[in-house]
Write a protein that holds these residues in place. Sequence first.
Motif, mmCIF file in Angstrom:
data_model
loop_
_atom_site.group_PDB
_atom_site.id
_atom_site.type_symbol
_atom_site.label_atom_id
_atom_site.label_comp_id
_atom_site.label_asym_id
_atom_site.label_seq_id
_atom_site.Cartn_x
_atom_site.Cartn_y
_atom_site.Cartn_z
ATOM 1 N N LYS A 257 -2.786 -3.812 -6.916
ATOM 2 C CA LYS A 257 -2.886 -3.308 -8.093
ATOM 3 C C LYS A 257 -4.261 -3.958 -8.805
ATOM 4 O O LYS A 257 -5.187 -3.461 -9.240
ATOM 5 C CB LYS A 257 -1.812 -3.619 -9.134
ATOM 6 C CG LYS A 257 -1.720 -2.192 -9.889
ATOM 7 C CD LYS A 257 -0.242 -2.459 -10.557
ATOM 8 C CE LYS A 257 1.098 -1.997 -9.891
ATOM 9 N NZ LYS A 257 2.328 -2.450 -10.419
ATOM 10 N N ALA A 258 -4.305 -5.291 -8.788
ATOM 11 C CA ALA A 258 -5.118 -6.015 -9.393
ATOM 12 C C ALA A 258 -6.546 -5.715 -8.878
ATOM 13 O O ALA A 258 -7.504 -6.054 -9.440
ATOM 14 C CB ALA A 258 -4.869 -7.699 -9.250
ATOM 15 N N VAL B 75 9.745 -11.535 -2.110
ATOM 16 C CA VAL B 75 8.353 -11.984 -2.902
ATOM 17 C C VAL B 75 7.186 -11.357 -2.382
ATOM 18 O O VAL B 75 6.152 -11.032 -2.985
ATOM 19 C CB VAL B 75 8.519 -13.638 -3.136
ATOM 20 C CG1 VAL B 75 7.074 -13.743 -3.517
ATOM 21 C CG2 VAL B 75 9.587 -13.987 -3.798
ATOM 22 N N VAL B 76 6.916 -11.438 -1.001
ATOM 23 C CA VAL B 76 5.720 -11.255 -0.460
ATOM 24 C C VAL B 76 5.445 -9.648 -0.323
ATOM 25 O O VAL B 76 4.291 -9.202 -1.067
ATOM 26 C CB VAL B 76 5.631 -11.700 1.150
ATOM 27 C CG1 VAL B 76 4.451 -11.290 1.671
ATOM 28 C CG2 VAL B 76 5.759 -13.259 0.966
ATOM 29 N N PRO B 77 6.243 -9.009 -0.259
ATOM 30 C CA PRO B 77 6.080 -7.415 -0.568
ATOM 31 C C PRO B 77 5.673 -7.128 -1.941
ATOM 32 O O PRO B 77 4.796 -6.518 -2.340
ATOM 33 C CB PRO B 77 7.281 -6.612 -0.041
ATOM 34 C CG PRO B 77 8.011 -7.359 1.103
ATOM 35 C CD PRO B 77 7.731 -9.067 0.461
ATOM 36 N N ALA B 78 6.252 -7.790 -2.741
ATOM 37 C CA ALA B 78 6.121 -7.666 -4.379
ATOM 38 C C ALA B 78 4.661 -7.981 -4.652
ATOM 39 O O ALA B 78 3.830 -7.514 -5.387
ATOM 40 C CB ALA B 78 6.864 -8.127 -5.296
ATOM 41 N N LEU B 79 4.197 -9.185 -3.883
ATOM 42 C CA LEU B 79 2.809 -9.588 -4.052
ATOM 43 C C LEU B 79 1.690 -8.640 -3.611
ATOM 44 O O LEU B 79 0.731 -8.928 -4.087
ATOM 45 C CB LEU B 79 2.884 -11.130 -3.254
ATOM 46 C CG LEU B 79 1.787 -12.236 -3.847
ATOM 47 C CD1 LEU B 79 2.052 -12.220 -5.461
ATOM 48 C CD2 LEU B 79 2.081 -13.366 -3.124
ATOM 49 N N VAL B 80 2.187 -8.358 -2.437
ATOM 50 C CA VAL B 80 1.205 -7.223 -1.844
ATOM 51 C C VAL B 80 1.007 -6.190 -2.711
ATOM 52 O O VAL B 80 -0.431 -5.831 -2.947
ATOM 53 C CB VAL B 80 1.743 -6.857 -0.656
ATOM 54 C CG1 VAL B 80 0.989 -5.595 -0.057
ATOM 55 C CG2 VAL B 80 1.767 -7.624 0.472
ATOM 56 N N ASP B 81 1.771 -5.713 -3.432
ATOM 57 C CA ASP B 81 1.770 -4.354 -4.452
ATOM 58 C C ASP B 81 0.746 -4.928 -5.565
ATOM 59 O O ASP B 81 -0.007 -4.294 -5.920
ATOM 60 C CB ASP B 81 3.195 -4.136 -4.959
ATOM 61 C CG ASP B 81 3.906 -3.312 -3.754
ATOM 62 O OD1 ASP B 81 3.292 -2.757 -3.082
ATOM 63 O OD2 ASP B 81 5.184 -3.000 -4.258
#
Lengths: 288, 252
Positions: free
Chosen positions: A285-286, A275-281
């Motif tokens: 992006k945002a 979850v955390v690496p996906a959140l970093v991406d």
Amino acid sequence: MSVLVIVEVGHRMAGEALAAGQQFASAMGAPVQAVTVDAEYTADGFTATYEAHVRKTKPKLVVLAHTYQTRDWAPKLATRFGTMLISDVIAARFEGWPVFVRQLFQGKFNADVRAAGDGPHFVSVQAGAFPPVAADAVETLSLAAAEIRQRPEKPFRESARAVDLTAAPLIVSVGRGIKEQSNIAVAEALAQALGAELAASRPICDAGWLPMERQVGSSGQTVAPKLYVAVGISGAIQHLVGMKGSKTIVAINQDPNAPIFEVADYGIVGDLFEVVPALVDAVRKAKG
Amino acid sequence: MKFVVAIKQVPLRDSSLRIAASGVWIDEANLQYEINEPDAYALEEALQLREKHGGEVVVLCAGPERAGQTIREALAKGADRAIHVETSEGALDTLATARLLADAVKSEAADLILTGLQSDDLGYGQTGVVLAELLGMPHSTIIMQVEIQDGALRVKRELEDGWFQHIGMPLPAVLTIQSGLNKLRYATLMGIKKAKRKEIRVVKAEAGATAPVVIEKIYAPLKSKQAQIFTGDAKTAAAQLVEKLKFEARVL
Ligand SMILES: Cc1cc2nc3c(=O)[nH]c(=O)nc-3n(C[C@H](O)[C@H](O)[C@H](O)COP(=O)(O)OP(=O)(O)OC[C@H]3O[C@@H](n4cnc5c(N)ncnc54)[C@H](O)[C@@H]3O)c2cc1C
């Protein structure tokens, strides 16, 4: 039949103990007395003083705040009356006899606990469970004569804090779910992407993975940022008291029943290492 | 010097716990157990004090038969012998536990009794304090450092918000230990082997007096806020969360 509130004057929970005492007393239709001792704290001295007062005034219920000081001596007082302290209580009901609600397994369950016998019953209330009232009208008792075996020295702080988490608008906080010191980098990446300070639960600082000054909770700092992201933190009360005033709380935890979700605004149930690496991406992006 | 460490066996951290059919405790079938975390630090502290001052470390544990395994693990880490007060299954209240421990340890004439500051299951946080009262010993709680000098104690007690305080007191005494005051050791293969021959004295617990408190019911806590939970794969959940943080919470 009365309710005795023992007040730790000057402690931030003083008004909470009083609020709880008043609430219990009104449910029982009983008068309230609030007392404190005007002397340096020792377990032996306070126990002797309050024992004498309880024997004299015969309250049905004795209410305290669940502070470090209470932990140190109130169980001793209860033992002298052949009973135990019902500690860390979050609510109460009165159905002829008092039933107190307290947490088990570090907040995973609640228990309804009935005080048996005629009393006095001894109860300490959890931080934040009873909205405080003004702690006035507290009577002062003088210290009873007793053998005092503890010799307290002056309280001190370990060292000046280099990090002031209380000023940080965004905090990413990491808990034992991170598993290993080298994995701290996973949470650090999220902090960087967000522009947040990195903080931690106590076991992380105990292990020396992050310095003590980054610890949030009752024995660390109390923070209230705009955003608090709890990564692999279960949400024990000693942690919650340090962060539940945060404006927006995000919890990432693989256990859907972790108590941290009880105070969270947003949550992702899942493996933080995914979850955390996906959140970093997603954050990158945002932010564009 | 004789150091006694009171330890408790609790369910393994992160176990998935279910409420038992009785509704008053957890379902103990198929659970695994370990030493209560602060008790592990108390044990380590006792072992280090023995290394410094010489003497003996005695493990004291009240618990059902299965607690024997946790006791063996403590012996494998280096404790010299153990007393197991064998109780029936389920949770005892802390007063009952402290009474059992006090009865079992009285004849030991311990110099220092250490235990963790609270248990991860019941969390009352008072067994050590009650034990001290029953034994007529001075005590202090939430301890982060222990020094023994000229037959007396000087301890560092944790206060709230990052404050500490030193406290002196005579021996014998009882201390409740806070997690993190030392570095825990692992049992060595040699230690595990040796532990098999160490003495565990088993004392059957007498049925106690009526309990001062009774658990009527346990249940999942009510949530104070209704969290929005994002599920699905990590990427989708992360995107949904960031969307909310940006446009709803406005913190990005
Ligand atoms: C007097 C006293 C004072 C204390 N003071 C403090 C304090 O100031 N601050 C503090 O934080 N604590 C304090 N504590 C300790 C507190 O009681 C808890 O033990 C502590 O907060 C637990 O830290 P944790 O949530 O990181 O660890 P745990 O409770 O072990 O939780 C770890 C969490 O990570 C989750 N997890 C595991 N693996 C993963 C994965 N791969 N992905 C996602 N999630 C995962 C688990 O489901 C679990 O919920 C104090 C205790 C006492 C008794």
